[in-house]
Design an enzyme around this catalytic site. Structure first.
Site, PDB file in Angstrom:
ATOM      1  N   ASN A 100       0.878  -1.171   0.000  1.00 51.43           N
ATOM      2  CA  ASN A 100       0.000   0.000   0.000  1.00 51.43           C
ATOM      3  C   ASN A 100       0.915   1.220   0.000  1.00 51.43           C
ATOM      4  OD1 ASN A 100      -1.816   2.062   0.488  1.00 51.43           O
ATOM      5  ND2 ASN A 100      -2.938   0.969   2.076  1.00 51.43           N
ATOM      6  N   ARG A 111      -2.432  -1.850  -3.744  1.00 46.73           N
ATOM      7  CA  ARG A 111      -3.535  -0.885  -3.715  1.00 46.73           C
ATOM      8  C   ARG A 111      -3.204   0.225  -4.706  1.00 46.73           C
ATOM      9  NH1 ARG A 111      -3.981   4.139  -0.351  1.00 46.73           N
ATOM     10  NH2 ARG A 111      -6.075   4.922  -0.697  1.00 46.73           N
ATOM     11  N   HIS A 169     -11.543   5.126  -1.461  1.00 45.98           N
ATOM     12  CA  HIS A 169     -11.607   4.262  -0.274  1.00 45.98           C
ATOM     13  C   HIS A 169     -12.356   2.952  -0.588  1.00 45.98           C
ATOM     14  CE1 HIS A 169     -11.122   8.172   2.219  1.00 45.98           C
ATOM     15  NE2 HIS A 169      -9.963   7.539   2.151  1.00 45.98           N
ATOM     16  N   GLY A 194     -10.531   8.717   8.582  1.00 46.98           N
ATOM     17  CA  GLY A 194      -9.111   8.643   8.897  1.00 46.98           C
ATOM     18  C   GLY A 194      -8.487   9.983   8.547  1.00 46.98           C
ATOM     19  N   GLY A 248      -7.627  10.784   5.635  1.00 51.82           N
ATOM     20  CA  GLY A 248      -8.571  11.039   4.558  1.00 51.82           C
ATOM     21  C   GLY A 248      -9.915  10.506   5.014  1.00 51.82           C
ATOM     22  N   ARG A 289      -6.949  18.228   4.324  1.00 52.30           N
ATOM     23  CA  ARG A 289      -7.644  18.528   3.069  1.00 52.30           C
ATOM     24  C   ARG A 289      -8.966  19.234   3.347  1.00 52.30           C
ATOM     25  NH1 ARG A 289      -7.434  12.637   0.459  1.00 52.30           N
ATOM     26  NH2 ARG A 289      -6.061  12.000   2.167  1.00 52.30           N
ATOM     27  N   ARG A 307      -7.392  13.729  18.089  1.00 46.83           N
ATOM     28  CA  ARG A 307      -6.995  13.399  19.465  1.00 46.83           C
ATOM     29  C   ARG A 307      -6.254  14.563  20.104  1.00 46.83           C
ATOM     30  NH1 ARG A 307      -3.814   7.971  18.049  1.00 46.83           N
ATOM     31  NH2 ARG A 307      -3.025   9.491  16.533  1.00 46.83           N
ATOM     32  N   GLY A 338      -9.174   4.858  11.123  1.00 48.39           N
ATOM     33  CA  GLY A 338      -8.511   5.226  12.373  1.00 48.39           C
ATOM     34  C   GLY A 338      -9.352   6.033  13.334  1.00 48.39           C
ATOM     35  N   ILE A 339      -9.931   7.135  12.882  1.00 49.74           N
ATOM     36  CA  ILE A 339     -10.771   7.966  13.747  1.00 49.74           C
ATOM     37  C   ILE A 339     -12.096   7.270  14.008  1.00 49.74           C
ATOM     38  CG2 ILE A 339     -11.976  10.178  13.925  1.00 49.74           C
ATOM     39  CD1 ILE A 339      -9.725  11.312  12.065  1.00 49.74           C
ATOM     40  N   GLU A 357      -8.170  -3.247   4.515  1.00 46.85           N
ATOM     41  CA  GLU A 357      -7.920  -3.094   3.087  1.00 46.85           C
ATOM     42  C   GLU A 357      -6.897  -4.095   2.574  1.00 46.85           C
ATOM     43  OE1 GLU A 357      -8.335   1.667   2.424  1.00 46.85           O
ATOM     44  OE2 GLU A 357      -6.906   0.978   3.924  1.00 46.85           O
TER      45      GLU A 357
END
Length: 396
Positions: A9, A91, A179, A208, A210, A239, A283, A328-329, A379
């Site tokens: 990846n 990927r 994604h 995440g 992104g 972004r 965080r 992640g988030i 993924e």
């Protein structure tokens, strides 16, 4: 000797890898081992892998990306033991309007994929560079490209079209969605965990660095927030997300920013980092929220944009049967999930605070009209699984 699938990846500043045991049926969800070279283009790159915490790694300053690939290659070879690499899955962000399924890559396919670089200039080149290097050094090794855009080929044309002159559509300017490997994994994992409940009107929030949303019906993509580029849709770490194009024209015409400068602002200086002036990581922002109006504003807008888009997707779906958080988030930040769900109470969303704090698979109360789930994405496994099926190894 057992066969392994190596998954690569490749991003602009990092390369993640994972190795899956293809001799085990079904293919295990967890890799035998994995790792990552991070900060490739920065002053202090690091390498970490299973059983080893990230530490400094020396990369050739002239060709740091090639050096990172070589470092991974050397580490993989050093740990192979009685295993052998049977195939490599990559990927690849963009498959354009042609590649809707994974494809085995040869020189002709690689040349084809290179024509999509203008559609994803900050993402596409890196995976292709790795493919090209392996075609040169190991031409007999099967390589499979798995596309982030492919899962969204089921979008209806009304979702794909941009309101530009029609010849733009004919030239390939359209909403592709991204994604896709994450959402494809959700289509597998949600059906396994929740059965028919996941086959209705489901919205998955991939949050995440992104971020995007995907509306699923029958576990197929029918709408998504990321469109022509990875800038579209939700506000992200650095972004901007969806933005009035007039603002971009203003930056260029009135403030005289060059195309390159505008691109840097939109990709690297906006989002949570740009608004807060502190960090792109929620965080960190949550810890510094008290008394800091910019941090408060950044978090408020981040949540507002997610809630707004979930509401729009629910309208497109004609209702909502399940909401899912991933990445992640989405998987680990209970506070952000709580704020989003608080503002979705009008849909009948009711959160179980204890379950949410534990990142439990189901975080809604029994009384919630909409079940709310947390589902870790995978993924790399999707890429390995699809590659395994494509190369036709014995037993698959």
């Amino acid at each position: 000797m057992s066969d392994l699938i190596l998954v690569l990846n490749c991003g602009s500043s990092s390369i993640k890898f994972a190795l899956f045991d293809a001799s085990t049926r079904p293919l295990p969800r967890q890799p035998l081992w994995n790792g990552k070279v991070d900060g490739i283009t920065g002053p202090a790159p690091t390498f970490g892998e299973t059983g080893s915490a990230p530490g400094p790694v020396a990369l050739d300053a002239a060709q740091p990306y090639h050096a990172a690939l070589e470092h991974i290659r050397a580490r993989v070879l050093a740990r192979l033991g009685s295993h052998r690499i049977a195939a490599v899955a990559h990927r690849v962000v963009h498959g354009g309007a042609k590649y809707f399924d994974p494809v085995r890559v040869d020189a002709a396919v690689l040349a084809d994929l290179q024509t999509y670089i203008p559609l994803a200039p900050l993402h596409q080149p890196f995976a292709l560079e790795a493919i090209e290097a392996l075609l040169s050094t190991a031409p007999g090794l099967p390589q499979v490209a798995c596309f982030d855009t492919a899962f969204h080929h089921t979008l209806p044309d009304v979702e794909k079209m941009l309101p530009l002159p029609y010849d733009a559509w004919e030239r390939g300017l359209r909403r592709y969605g991204f994604h896709g490997l994450s959402y494809e994994y959700m289509s597998v994992a949600l059906a396994e965990r929740h059965g028919d409940a996941a086959r209705g009107r489901t919205i998955v929030a991939h949050l995440g660095s992104g971020a995007s949303l995907c509306a699923l019906q029958g576990l197929r993509s029918v709408a998504t927030t990321m469109g022509f580029s990875a800038l579209d849709g939700l506000m992200m770490g650095t972004r901007c997300g969806a933005l009035d194009p007039g603002a971009v024209l203003y930056l260029m015409e009135i403030e005289k920013l060059t195309l390159e400068q505008v691109g840097h602002v939109l990709y690297h200086e906006s989002g949570l980092l740009g608004l807060s002036g502190v960090s792109s990581d929620p965080r960190v922002l949550l810890q510094q929220e008290a008394g800091n109006e910019r941090v408060q504003a950044a978090l408020a807008l981040y949540v507002r944009r997610i809630v707004r888009e979930i509401g729009a997707m629910a309208a497109v779906l004609g209702g909502l049967d399940m909401l899912v958080f991933t990445a992640g988030i989405g998987e680990h930040n209970a506070a952000i999930r709580a704020r989003i769900c608080r503002d979705l109470a009008f849909l009948g969303v009711a959160l179980d605070g204890d379950a949410n704090a534990r990142n439990a698979p189901l975080i809604s109360t029994a009384a919630s009209r909409v079940p709310v789930a947390v589902e870790p994405t995978n993924e790399e496994w999707i890429a390995a699984w699809r590659a395994l099926a494509l190369v036709g190894m014995p037993g698959h």
